[in-house]
Design an enzyme around this catalytic site. Structure first.
Site, short mmCIF file in Angstrom:
data_model
loop_
_atom_site.label_atom_id
_atom_site.label_comp_id
_atom_site.label_asym_id
_atom_site.label_seq_id
_atom_site.Cartn_x
_atom_site.Cartn_y
_atom_site.Cartn_z
N CYS A 104 0.82 -1.20 0.00
CA CYS A 104 0.00 0.00 0.00
C CYS A 104 0.86 1.26 0.00
O CYS A 104 1.50 1.57 -0.99
CB CYS A 104 -0.96 -0.04 1.18
SG CYS A 104 -2.38 1.05 1.03
N HIS A 105 0.93 1.99 1.11
CA HIS A 105 1.77 3.19 1.20
C HIS A 105 3.20 2.86 1.67
O HIS A 105 4.03 3.75 1.78
CB HIS A 105 1.15 4.21 2.16
CG HIS A 105 -0.05 4.90 1.59
ND1 HIS A 105 -1.29 4.31 1.54
CD2 HIS A 105 -0.20 6.13 1.05
CE1 HIS A 105 -2.16 5.15 0.99
NE2 HIS A 105 -1.51 6.26 0.67
#
Length: 171
Positions: A104-105
């Site tokens: 994800c991030h």
């Protein structure tokens, strides 16, 4: 053979992006060591479903003591990338060609470490352009494995594929 995995995180990590991979690693016999600014600090996921008591402080963490690096998503990686200790810690795994798992991030920390140039990777939709600017060859798919080192995924729905490929690299 059991491996020791460094997991860098702080408050506001994405609960499921820590929980499910960490449990998968532990179920396979590996050890997950959580690293934050302070040892013994309780950090909480952004959904409020998961709390983790950290195992080690970044100032005492030596990359040589770990076989792999795991970076869960959420707002945590963006906070960590503001600290040179976490940036150099992540960079050392990439430079040493040790396995790195970012979801994800999570790749934000690798962007700041200037470690994505020329590598195939993915991340959450909103950071894909940043990854592109950092020189990564960004692919919009559930999991991207670059060589025998880097495993990246986009979002919680991708966790099963992320776990499968990460475990393959751990052997």
């Amino acid at each position: 053979m059991s491996k020791t995995i460094a997991c860098v995180l702080t408050n506001m990590f994405e609960d499921v992006e820590y929980d499910k991979p960490a449990q998968s690693f532990k179920d396979a016999g590996h050890k997950v060591v959580t690293i934050e600014w302070e040892k013994g600090k309780q950090v909480t996921g952004k959904q409020g479903n998961t709390s983790v008591t950290t195992d080690e402080a970044i100032e005492n963490a030596n990359p040589d003591d770990y076989d792999a690096l795991f970076i869960p998503g959420g707002f945590s990686p963006d906070q960590l990338r503001g600290d040179d200790q976490f940036v150099s810690f992540a960079k050392s795994f990439m430079d040493a060609k040790k396995p790195v798992f970012a979801i994800c991030h999570g790749p934000q920390l690798l962007i700041t470490a200037r470690s994505l140039e020329g590598r195939h990777a993915t991340g959450f939709k909103s950071i894909q352009v940043d990854m592109d600017y950092a020189g990564a060859k960004v692919l919009d798919q559930e999991v991207v494995v670059c060589g025998d080192q880097l495993v990246t995924s986009r979002q919680p729905d991708d966790i099963p594929a992320f776990n499968k490929e990460a475990l393959k690299l751990l052997g």
